[in-house]
Scaffold this active site. Structure first.
Site, PDB file in Angstrom:
ATOM      1  N   SER A 190      46.001  45.294 -13.962  1.00 52.81           N
ATOM      2  CA  SER A 190      47.356  45.396 -14.480  1.00 52.81           C
ATOM      3  C   SER A 190      47.536  44.451 -15.670  1.00 52.81           C
ATOM      4  CB  SER A 190      48.365  45.127 -13.352  1.00 52.81           C
ATOM      5  OG  SER A 190      49.659  45.523 -13.729  1.00 52.81           O
ATOM      6  N   ASP A 250      48.378  51.970 -12.132  1.00 43.44           N
ATOM      7  CA  ASP A 250      48.167  50.519 -12.089  1.00 43.44           C
ATOM      8  C   ASP A 250      47.138  50.102 -11.031  1.00 43.44           C
ATOM      9  OD1 ASP A 250      48.690  47.690 -11.456  1.00 43.44           O
ATOM     10  OD2 ASP A 250      50.457  47.932 -12.719  1.00 43.44           O
TER      11      ASP A 250
END
Length: 289
Positions: A50, A173
Site C-alpha cells: 500500500s 490494495d
C-alpha cells in the site's frame, strides 16, 4: 555494560526494509527513511504494501530522500482525485462490479512521472510489493515487470480506488492480505542475502466503539485489522523460529486523509524522530498500540 542499540545491531549488515500498509502513510514512511539516512543506515533491499509500497518503490529506484519528501509534501487532492461515478455504474452494468470511486488515472500518471525507472529489472535495489489478486482470491507478490501498474495495484485502497487490471487479473490494495511483508521478503531470492530485516509498522486505525449507520462497515474494518495484526505476528513467529533477525519500529502518527494532506508535514517529522529514537535504544518487542 548497557545493551547494544538498534543502530549497533544494524551496523555492517545487509538490511531489508519493510514499509507497512497505512492509510495515507506515505508521509510517515518518508520520515522514517529520513531518520535512517541521518543515522547512516542504507537498506540493501525494500519491500512494501500500500502506501509503504509506493515509498519503497521510490527508495528502491534510487530517488533521494529529499526528492521523495518534496514529492509527497507538494501533493494536493487534485493530483490524484478523479471520481467517476458514471464510469463506476457502467462497470457494474458490464458485470465488473463497483470496486472504487476513483478512476486512478491521475494517481497512475503521478507514478509514471516520478518513478525514475520503468521496470523492476531496472531498479538499483531489489524491491518486493504485495497486492490482493481479486480475480483468483490470492495474495500476490511482485518482484518483476512494469513498475507503475504494480505500485498502483498495491496502493488501490478498496472502495476508494478502482481495482487495477494487470495481465487479465484485477488487483486491490496489498494491505488486505499482508500488512507488512517481512516473511515474503525473507523468502524472496534476494531476501536470502540479507542479514536482518527492519519493519516500519503503522498501526491500523479502527473505532473502539461501533455504532451508527456505518456500523457494518466499521465492524468489517475492525475485524480485518485484527486479522492483519495477527498475520503479522505469525510472520514474526516464523522468522524468529528461522533465526532471522527482525526489528520492528511502530510509529503512531497524526492521521492523514485526502482532505487533511497538510498533516503530512507533522507525520513526516514525527516518523523521523521515531526512527532516531528507535535507533538510539535497544530493540523493542513488537506491540501494536
Amino acid at each position: 555494560m548497557p545493551p547494544p542499540t538498534l543502530l549497533q545491531h544494524l551496523e555492517g549488515k545487509r538490511i531489508g526494509l519493510v514499509l507497512s500498509a497505512g492509510y495515507f502513510g506515505f508521509y510517515g514512511h518518508a520520515g522514517f527513511l529520513k531518520g535512517l539516512k541521518a543515522a547512516g543506515v542504507q537498506p540493501a533491499a525494500y519491500a512494501g504494501t500500500s502506501a509503504g509500497g509506493m515509498v519503497a518503490a521510490l527508495a528502491a529506484s534510487g530517488a533521494s530522500i529529499a526528492s521523495i519528501e518534496e514529492l509527497l509534501l507538494k501533493q494536493t487532492r487534485k493530483n490524484f482525485w478523479d471520481p467517476d461515478p458514471i464510469g463506476a455504474v457502467m462497470d457494474v452494468r458490464r458485470g465488473h462490479g463497483f470496486t472504487g470511486l476513483l478512476k486512478g488515472e491521475r494517481f497512475r500518471k503521478l507514478l509514471e512521472d516520478n518513478l525514475p525507472v520503468r521496470t523492476f529489472e531496472e531498479l538499483p535495489h531489489p524491491l518486493l510489493l504485495v497486492a490482493a489478486n481479486l480475480t483468483h482470491g490470492t495474495h500476490e507478490v511482485f518482484t518483476r515487470g512494469e513498475l507503475a501498474p504494480r505500485v498502483h495495484a498495491t496502493c488501490a485502497y478498496p472502495g476508494l480506488f478502482r481495482a487495477v487490471p494487470i495481465d487479465g487479473n484485477h488487483y486491490w490494495d496489498g494491505g488486505m492480505v499482508d500488512k507488512a511483508p517481512a516473511l515474503a521478503l525473507s523468502d524472496s531470492a534476494f531476501g536470502k542475502e540479507l542479514d536482518a530485516i527492519v519493519v516500519h509498522y503503522l498501526p491500523s486505525r479502527t473505532r473502539k466503539v461501533l455504532g451508527g449507520p456505518l456500523v457494518y462497515a466499521q465492524g468489517l474494518a475492525t475485524a480485518s485489522a485484527a486479522l492483519r495484526h495477527d498475520h503479522f505476528r505469525l510472520q514474526l513467529t516464523v522468522l524468529e523460529a528461522r533465526k532471522v533477525p527482525v526489528y520492528v519500529v511502530t510509529s503512531n502518527l497524526p492521521p492523514v486523509t485526502p482532505s487533511t494532506l497538510e498533516r503530512g508535514f507533522d507525520a513526516l517529522d514525527q516518523a523521523r524522530l521515531a526512527a532516531e529514537r528507535a535507533l538510539a535504544r535497544p530493540p523493542q518487542k513488537f506491540e501494536e498500540a
